[in-house]
Design an enzyme around this catalytic site. Structure first.
Site, mmCIF file in Angstrom:
data_model
loop_
_atom_site.group_PDB
_atom_site.id
_atom_site.type_symbol
_atom_site.label_atom_id
_atom_site.label_comp_id
_atom_site.label_asym_id
_atom_site.label_seq_id
_atom_site.Cartn_x
_atom_site.Cartn_y
_atom_site.Cartn_z
ATOM 1 N N LYS A 1 0.831 -1.206 0.000
ATOM 2 C CA LYS A 1 0.000 0.000 0.000
ATOM 3 C C LYS A 1 0.871 1.263 0.000
ATOM 4 O O LYS A 1 2.060 1.194 0.328
ATOM 5 C CB LYS A 1 -0.903 -0.005 1.230
ATOM 6 C CG LYS A 1 -0.101 -0.009 2.518
ATOM 7 C CD LYS A 1 -0.964 -0.288 3.728
ATOM 8 C CE LYS A 1 -0.093 -0.310 4.966
ATOM 9 N NZ LYS A 1 -0.789 -0.836 6.133
ATOM 10 N N ARG B 1 -11.040 0.820 14.305
ATOM 11 C CA ARG B 1 -10.994 1.508 13.033
ATOM 12 C C ARG B 1 -12.072 0.867 12.179
ATOM 13 O O ARG B 1 -13.235 1.178 12.314
ATOM 14 C CB ARG B 1 -9.581 1.342 12.443
ATOM 15 C CG ARG B 1 -9.273 2.200 11.286
ATOM 16 C CD ARG B 1 -7.772 2.182 10.959
ATOM 17 N NE ARG B 1 -7.270 0.854 10.577
ATOM 18 C CZ ARG B 1 -6.016 0.614 10.200
ATOM 19 N NH1 ARG B 1 -5.135 1.597 10.163
ATOM 20 N NH2 ARG B 1 -5.617 -0.581 9.854
ATOM 21 N N TYR C 1 15.147 31.731 3.835
ATOM 22 C CA TYR C 1 13.941 32.454 4.231
ATOM 23 C C TYR C 1 13.925 32.741 5.728
ATOM 24 O O TYR C 1 14.336 31.905 6.532
ATOM 25 C CB TYR C 1 12.690 31.625 3.914
ATOM 26 C CG TYR C 1 12.369 31.531 2.450
ATOM 27 C CD1 TYR C 1 11.990 32.656 1.719
ATOM 28 C CD2 TYR C 1 12.411 30.297 1.801
ATOM 29 C CE1 TYR C 1 11.677 32.552 0.374
ATOM 30 C CE2 TYR C 1 12.094 30.183 0.461
ATOM 31 C CZ TYR C 1 11.731 31.316 -0.249
ATOM 32 O OH TYR C 1 11.410 31.214 -1.561
ATOM 33 N N MET D 1 11.316 25.040 -0.592
ATOM 34 C CA MET D 1 10.445 24.072 -1.248
ATOM 35 C C MET D 1 11.242 23.050 -2.060
ATOM 36 O O MET D 1 10.970 21.859 -2.005
ATOM 37 C CB MET D 1 9.457 24.803 -2.161
ATOM 38 C CG MET D 1 8.380 23.891 -2.710
ATOM 39 S SD MET D 1 7.293 24.740 -3.877
ATOM 40 C CE MET D 1 6.313 25.760 -2.783
HETATM 41 C C1 LIG Z 1 -0.057 -1.762 6.809
HETATM 42 C C2 LIG Z 1 -0.669 -2.991 7.306
HETATM 43 C C3 LIG Z 1 0.123 -4.112 7.642
HETATM 44 C C4 LIG Z 1 1.625 -4.087 7.645
HETATM 45 O O1 LIG Z 1 2.083 -3.540 8.834
HETATM 46 P P1 LIG Z 1 3.660 -3.406 9.146
HETATM 47 O O2 LIG Z 1 3.729 -2.885 10.520
HETATM 48 O O3 LIG Z 1 4.179 -2.448 8.148
HETATM 49 O O4 LIG Z 1 4.205 -4.758 8.992
HETATM 50 C C5 LIG Z 1 -0.517 -5.264 8.012
HETATM 51 N N1 LIG Z 1 -1.859 -5.338 8.040
HETATM 52 C C6 LIG Z 1 -2.652 -4.289 7.734
HETATM 53 C C7 LIG Z 1 -4.124 -4.435 7.815
HETATM 54 C C8 LIG Z 1 -2.079 -3.087 7.356
HETATM 55 O O5 LIG Z 1 -2.854 -2.052 7.058
#
Ligand SMILES: *Cc1c(COP(=O)(O)O)cnc(C)c1O
Length: 817
Positions: free
Chosen positions: A488, A586, A712, A761
């Site tokens: 992700k 969540r 700046y 920037m």
């Molecule tokens: C991001 C995520 C992981 C991975 O977690 P890490 O701490 O990076 O290993 C596992 N499960 C879910 C549902 C996640 O969102």
């Protein structure tokens, strides 16, 4: 001609039991199931450990024609593989090492073993460049210096070789004595002793003693006289050994009197000058042993100076870069032996899989392969064909003579200049192009023309380290536990297709993305692994089904909506992944939802619960361990109950990276790895490697004449005579502005320098007043020697945020070592 051993002889060397066919000759050893070209005569060692378990690949290899296998005594071949020959052993790695050790004993060349913390590969490669084929020589491919790499290196030894140069590297105590038995060196060289891998050893002197064990039987030892620790250890261990030393120390045999553009050496009372084509400190350190070894071999000073002046940098890695016209360029001009071509093709295969891409290889004459041309080029042609390369562009006087061995569409040129002249006519488009040439062909001129201009700040991603970390995590798992890799957020900032392709290639079971469009991007790029979408938006369900993406279902509302989409799409069965909330608060069902969930799903014949999972909230921290165990407990009860009421089983998974390291007993059928692939470990596992490096370069040096302020808001102050380096990285690239005004530092030529003033920037300024920094010098913002966690700690955040914060305008460069 290749010589070989009978399978029965190999069984004897390895102390194994032979079953089946014994009369055939073994010509090659291999352990990586993907590198099987020419199955005839190939002997597969099914290795286990950090890597995948080799035993799983045996049926596939058998179907490709491999007939010889070294396996565990407990291994039971599937029926049908009746014409294969098997050697059963207690330990397949040890068997590989024993075979190599036996092979080594058949020959009597001078064997130089090189060890040390850094520089092994460069010194070895420079020796090869400097000796320039004067003597028939064999050396380790790339940096094959491990428990597996050394046996494969030694196996290359043939009767005609007069000199062998092998690297030896260790990461744990006890490993060196194995390497010594395999290499049986007659000469030894230790480059230096640093702090790499210190975690696994008690102290520097214990590492040193372990390393020196390699040299107990050598006739001559080479080392740096400037390294006092080494000198004392050598003197204490072998007061009478013949040693040659290099360094600035007055007692050095090869003494460096002064350095600069020209190096001034003294040897046996005579002084001489050598020019080196590099100016950095590291190159200087690595060139001294080369000069010393040449003197040892009887070269005169003028020939040494001539050879050293033409040494070329050793590019130790394959790089994957974006090319013009949607091409992908894989650049590998390291060396040109057969094994390295196989490895490069393997990388091309992994990264060049996009459906629409055709594959081209630009290949120069292969030098120093040990084969005659008439044997070599037909073999290369066979290799290219078996790897489904669409076209070859061959360059050089040798390969061109063997045109007839290749296919009619392949093109040939006598020289790199001829190819460059013809290049515009090729109009490359949508192609994955491997550029592989011996150094003398200067193929960087070809790649320069094909590559897109580089943005000056790059994020380098070491794919080998990523896979190595993945395999370290696999050590915590049972063989049949599946692995879901979280890619992700642009794979934690490191890229999408490139990372997913590497993971797919190394056989993870699932990928996880946050949103449907990330999954669609991967599918369009040719990724075929199952993909779970963690935050599926209802309006994307139709597209998800079209692209074969599987949703996380975390509420009744999502369940209903997805079922409706499935019905409307006409798909007969779609997988879903049920999320249980055990403490994150969540997304997710509650324990009490089990009955209702089962009732509804049973009424949805088109849906199949593929997996049920939950997420740990504090698995990296001892202080939450009780809570973690409670989460696991709730999950365990829920999944057991759900299975009963649902009437079928599904994959269960709850562990993230830290969970895998600390709660592996709860791995169930699958685990989810994320940050761990990037080398971050909750238990500080010393086997982890850094994957991501953010680097830039000094675009300008300013010397300030009067006291002045910088940037700046006039927050930075610099005194008259001070020096500033301007670097083209700013907060828009992801360099957090809270690192301004000395909070953050960067690494230039191995030294840290503070950021001065406010970060802009697109740029920032570095105070380099007390250093020797030049325009064009490389600047590391984080990487191997300056971990990303230093930055995240300074920013009071977690490394995840720093990594995912690097903006997409920063070019990603992927490489393998
Ligand atoms: C991001 C995520 C992981 C991975 O977690 P890490 O701490 O990076 O290993 C596992 N499960 C879910 C549902 C996640 O969102």
């Amino acid at each position: 001609m290749e010589t070989g051993y009978l399978l029965s002889e190999i069984a004897q060397m390895s102390g194994g039991t032979l079953l089946g066919d014994s009369s055939s000759k073994v010509l090659r050893l291999f352990f990586d199931s993907r590198l099987v070209f020419e199955p005839e005569g190939a002997l597969f060692f099914a290795l286990k450990g950090g890597q995948n378990n080799g035993h799983y690949y045996i049926p596939e290899l058998y179907s490709k024609g491999v007939r010889f296998f070294v396996v565990d005594r407990s291994y039971k071949p599937a029926s049908g593989m009746t014409d294969a020959g098997w050697i059963l052993v207690d330990d397949t790695l040890k068997a590989l090492q024993d075979v190599a050790a036996f092979h080594r004993q058949q020959y009597h060349p001078q064997v130089l073993a090189i060890t040390g913390s850094n520089g092994k590969t460069i010194v070895k490669e420079w020796l090869a460049q400097a000796l320039n084929d004067d003597v028939p020589m064999v050396r380790s491919p790339r940096s094959y210096n491990s428990q597996i790499g050394v046996p494969l290196s030694v196996w290359q030894l043939k009767s005609r070789h007069r000199l062998a140069v092998f690297e030896a590297g260790i990461s744990r105590k006890g490993e060196m004595s194995r390497l010594k038995e395999i290499i049986q060196p007659t000469l030894g060289l230790i480059t230096n002793i640093g702090t790499a891998h210190l975690e696994n050893f008690e102290s520097q002197s214990s590492i040193l003693n372990e390393k020196l064990g390699l040299f107990d039987d050598v006739e001559v030892l080479f080392y740096s006289r400037d390294a006092q620790l080494i000198h004392e250890a050598v003197m204490a261990r072998w007061p009478d050994k013949t040693c040659f030393t290099w360094g600035r120390h007055p007692e050095s045999d090869l003494r460096l009197l002064s350095s600069g553009e020209v190096l001034n050496f003294q040897w046996k009372g005579k002084s001489f000058e050598v020019e080196i084509p590099f100016s950095d400190f590291v190159s200087l350190e690595n060139v001294m042993p080369v000069v010393l070894f040449m003197l040892f071999r009887g070269y005169n000073e003028s020939l040494i100076a001539q050879r050293v002046a033409t040494l070329e940098p050793v590019a130790m890695r394959m790089e994957r870069k974006e090319g013009l016209n949607n091409c992908l360029i894989i650049n590998d001009s390291y060396n040109s032996d057969f094994t390295s071509l196989e490895i490069a093709l393997d990388f091309l295969d992994q990264q060049g899989r996009k459906k629409s891409m055709s594959r081209t290889v630009v290949l120069s004459d292969m030098l120093q392969t040990g084969y005659t041309d008439s044997l070599l080029y037909p073999r290369v042609a066979g290799l290219l064909q078996s790897r489904k390369i669409d076209r070859l562009i061959g360059v050089g006087d040798h390969i061109i003579n063997y045109q007839a061995s290749f296919r009619p569409g392949d093109r040939f040129f006598r020289s790199t200049d001829e190819l460059l002249a013809a290049l515009p006519g090729f109009s490359f488009r949508n192609e994955a192009i491997l550029i592989k040439g011996a150094r003398s062909f200067a193929f960087e001129r070809v790649s320069d023309l094909l590559e897109q201009k580089q943005h000056c700040t790059v994020m380098e991603v070491n794919l080998d380290a990523l896979i190595s970390n993945l395999n370290v995590f696999r050590q915590h798992l049972n063989h049949n536990t599946k692995v879901l890799a979280m890619v992700k957020a642009f794979s934690y900032g490191s890229g999408s297709y490139e990372i997913a392709a590497a993971l797919q290639y190394h056989k993870v079971d699932y990928l996880g993305v946050a949103f449907a469009d990330e999954g669609m991007e991967l599918r369009r790029a040719g990724i075929t692994l199952p993909i779970i979408v963690m935050n599926p938006e209802m309006k994307t369900f139709g597209q998800m089904l079209e692209y074969g993406l599987e949703p996380e279902v975390y509420s009744f509302k999502v369940l209903k909506a997805f079922e409706k989409a499935v019905r409307e799409s006409g798909v007969s069965e779609a997988s879903v992944h049920i999320k249980l909330d055990t403490g994150m608060n969540r997304f997710g069902f509650e324990s009490s939802d089990a009955d209702e969930l089962a009732r509804q799903i049973k009424a949805m014949p088109h849906l199949k619960v593929r997996s049920v999972f939950s997420h740990l909230v504090g698995s990296d921290d001892v202080k939450h361990d009780d809570f973690t165990r409670r989460q696991i407990d709730v999950f365990d009860r829920f999944t057991t109950y759900l299975k009963t009421v649902l009437g079928y089983s599904f994959i269960r998974h709850i562990l993230n990276s830290a969970g895998i390291e600390r709660f592996s007993e709860s791995q169930y059928e699958m685990v989810r790895i994320g940050i761990g692939m990037y080398g971050l470990s909750a238990i500080n596992d010393a086997q982890m490697q850094n994957v991501v490096t953010l680097k830039s370069y000094v675009s300008q040096i300013r010397t300030v004449h009067d006291d002045a302020t910088v940037g700046y808001g006039r927050k930075g102050f610099i005194q008259a005579g001070g020096k500033l380096a301007v670097i083209p990285v700013g907060y828009a690239d992801g360099l957090n502005r809270h690192l301004s005004n000395g909070v953050g530092e960067v690494l230039i030529n191995g030294r840290l320098y503070p950021i001065i003033g406010n970060i802009c920037m697109d740029t920032c300024m570095i105070d380099v007043s007390n250093g020797n920094v030049l325009e064009g010098d490389e600047v590391v913002i984080f990487g191997d020697d300056y971990p990303v966690t230093v930055l995240s700690d300074k920013l009071n955040t977690i490394p995840y945020e720093v990594l995912t914060g690097i903006s997409r305008r920063v070019k990603r460069v992927y490489f393998r070592e």
